[in-house]
Write a protein that holds these residues in place. Structure first.
Motif, mmCIF file in Angstrom:
data_model
loop_
_atom_site.group_PDB
_atom_site.id
_atom_site.type_symbol
_atom_site.label_atom_id
_atom_site.label_comp_id
_atom_site.label_asym_id
_atom_site.label_seq_id
_atom_site.Cartn_x
_atom_site.Cartn_y
_atom_site.Cartn_z
ATOM 1 N N ARG A 90 -12.299 -45.917 42.152
ATOM 2 C CA ARG A 90 -10.839 -45.751 42.218
ATOM 3 C C ARG A 90 -10.151 -46.711 41.242
ATOM 4 N NH1 ARG A 90 -8.630 -42.737 46.003
ATOM 5 N NH2 ARG A 90 -6.726 -43.943 46.275
ATOM 6 N N PHE A 91 -10.617 -47.931 41.182
ATOM 7 C CA PHE A 91 -10.038 -48.904 40.253
ATOM 8 C C PHE A 91 -10.178 -48.410 38.812
ATOM 9 C CE2 PHE A 91 -10.210 -52.443 37.325
ATOM 10 C CZ PHE A 91 -9.167 -53.266 37.736
ATOM 11 N N LEU A 92 -11.327 -47.856 38.479
ATOM 12 C CA LEU A 92 -11.606 -47.441 37.103
ATOM 13 C C LEU A 92 -10.939 -46.121 36.723
ATOM 14 C CD1 LEU A 92 -15.391 -48.394 36.952
ATOM 15 C CD2 LEU A 92 -13.471 -49.615 35.894
ATOM 16 N N THR A 93 -10.602 -45.291 37.692
ATOM 17 C CA THR A 93 -10.075 -43.957 37.361
ATOM 18 C C THR A 93 -8.624 -43.731 37.776
ATOM 19 O OG1 THR A 93 -10.895 -42.997 39.430
ATOM 20 C CG2 THR A 93 -12.374 -42.904 37.513
ATOM 21 N N LYS A 94 -8.090 -44.594 38.609
ATOM 22 C CA LYS A 94 -6.724 -44.403 39.099
ATOM 23 C C LYS A 94 -5.854 -45.573 38.641
ATOM 24 C CE LYS A 94 -7.851 -41.499 42.988
ATOM 25 N NZ LYS A 94 -7.268 -40.313 42.404
ATOM 26 N N PRO A 95 -4.967 -45.318 37.699
ATOM 27 C CA PRO A 95 -4.135 -46.411 37.173
ATOM 28 C C PRO A 95 -3.331 -47.147 38.248
ATOM 29 C CG PRO A 95 -3.925 -44.455 35.801
ATOM 30 C CD PRO A 95 -4.711 -44.056 37.014
ATOM 31 N N ASN A 96 -2.942 -46.439 39.316
ATOM 32 C CA ASN A 96 -2.167 -47.108 40.360
ATOM 33 C C ASN A 96 -3.007 -48.150 41.093
ATOM 34 O OD1 ASN A 96 -3.699 -45.011 41.403
ATOM 35 N ND2 ASN A 96 -2.211 -44.454 42.964
ATOM 36 N N VAL A 97 -4.302 -47.867 41.287
ATOM 37 C CA VAL A 97 -5.185 -48.835 41.943
ATOM 38 C C VAL A 97 -5.417 -50.031 41.017
ATOM 39 C CG1 VAL A 97 -7.462 -49.195 42.983
ATOM 40 C CG2 VAL A 97 -6.242 -47.027 43.332
ATOM 41 N N THR A 98 -5.584 -49.751 39.735
ATOM 42 C CA THR A 98 -5.719 -50.829 38.752
ATOM 43 C C THR A 98 -4.498 -51.733 38.820
ATOM 44 O OG1 THR A 98 -6.956 -49.324 37.313
ATOM 45 C CG2 THR A 98 -6.088 -51.339 36.303
ATOM 46 N N LEU A 99 -3.326 -51.143 38.888
ATOM 47 C CA LEU A 99 -2.092 -51.918 38.973
ATOM 48 C C LEU A 99 -2.082 -52.785 40.228
ATOM 49 C CD1 LEU A 99 0.835 -52.397 37.825
ATOM 50 C CD2 LEU A 99 1.550 -50.658 39.469
ATOM 51 N N MET A 100 -2.443 -52.203 41.364
ATOM 52 C CA MET A 100 -2.412 -52.946 42.624
ATOM 53 C C MET A 100 -3.284 -54.189 42.536
ATOM 54 S SD MET A 100 -3.400 -51.736 46.486
ATOM 55 C CE MET A 100 -5.168 -51.897 46.317
ATOM 56 N N TYR A 101 -4.506 -54.025 42.059
ATOM 57 C CA TYR A 101 -5.400 -55.181 42.021
ATOM 58 C C TYR A 101 -5.051 -56.156 40.922
ATOM 59 C CZ TYR A 101 -8.050 -53.911 45.956
ATOM 60 O OH TYR A 101 -8.392 -53.661 47.247
#
Length: 185
Positions: A90-101
């Motif tokens: 999810r971190f690698l494929t979903k920009p929103n998850v990348t943003l959250m972390y």
């Protein structure tokens, strides 16, 4: 241009340039609207980030609940290990998850309190759901201690994603999981 599309562009910019480097004019330009039109929806960059981040947290809380509900038939070991893998994906494929972390580690000062309070809501959901998993299974140590250990592993793995690479995550995941699992059994 819809608000959804504007928020997707904003997430992309926040991830690429950071909060301080993101410019409302660039978001408006990429969205194909005037800056004044963007200001109608979001008077400030802070307002835009707050709305985006709150939605991201809510989405990830829903994901956690859904994931554990859909996979409740798996063994505890497989359920939790696969969650770590899905978390990485999810971190690698979903920009929103990348943003959250990314923002949980590097929080802009003018939105620090809000972002941290929202991230704590996410963590509370994570702890509740993980704790419930450990409560249903017998381990050598308490469900609370198992939950704390698991969340700590997840935090360490998140650092690998934010500051290192997917390969670093996968290597550390294998090593820490083996130690953790043997330790709680």
């Amino acid at each position: 241009m819809s608000k959804i599309e504007i928020k997707q562009i904003a997430i992309k910019h926040f991830n690429q340039f950071g909060y301080d480097g993101t410019k409302m004019a660039q978001i408006a330009e990429e969205a194909g609207i005037r800056k004044q039109s963007l200001s109608y929806h979001y008077p400030t960059k802070k307002d835009l980030l707050i709305e985006v981040y709150q939605e991201v947290i809510e989405e990830e809380q829903a994901f956690i609940r859904q994931y554990f509900e859909e996979h409740k038939g798996k063994s505890l070991e497989k359920l939790l290990y696969d969650f770590l893998t899905e978390h990485k994906n999810r971190f690698l494929t979903k920009p929103n998850v990348t943003l959250m972390y990314s923002l949980s580690f590097i929080t802009p000062l003018d939105v620090n309190d809000f972002l941290l309070s929202q991230f704590r809501l996410y963590l509370a959901t994570l702890k509740e759901v993980i704790g419930s998993c450990f409560t249903k299974h017998k381990c050598r140590i308490s469900a609370e201690e198992c939950t704390i250990g698991f969340i700590t592993i997840l935090d360490g793995l998140d650092i690998q994603l934010v500051y290192e690479t997917r390969q670093a995550y996968e290597r550390v995941q294998r090593i820490t999981w083996d130690i953790f699992w043997k330790g709680i059994q």
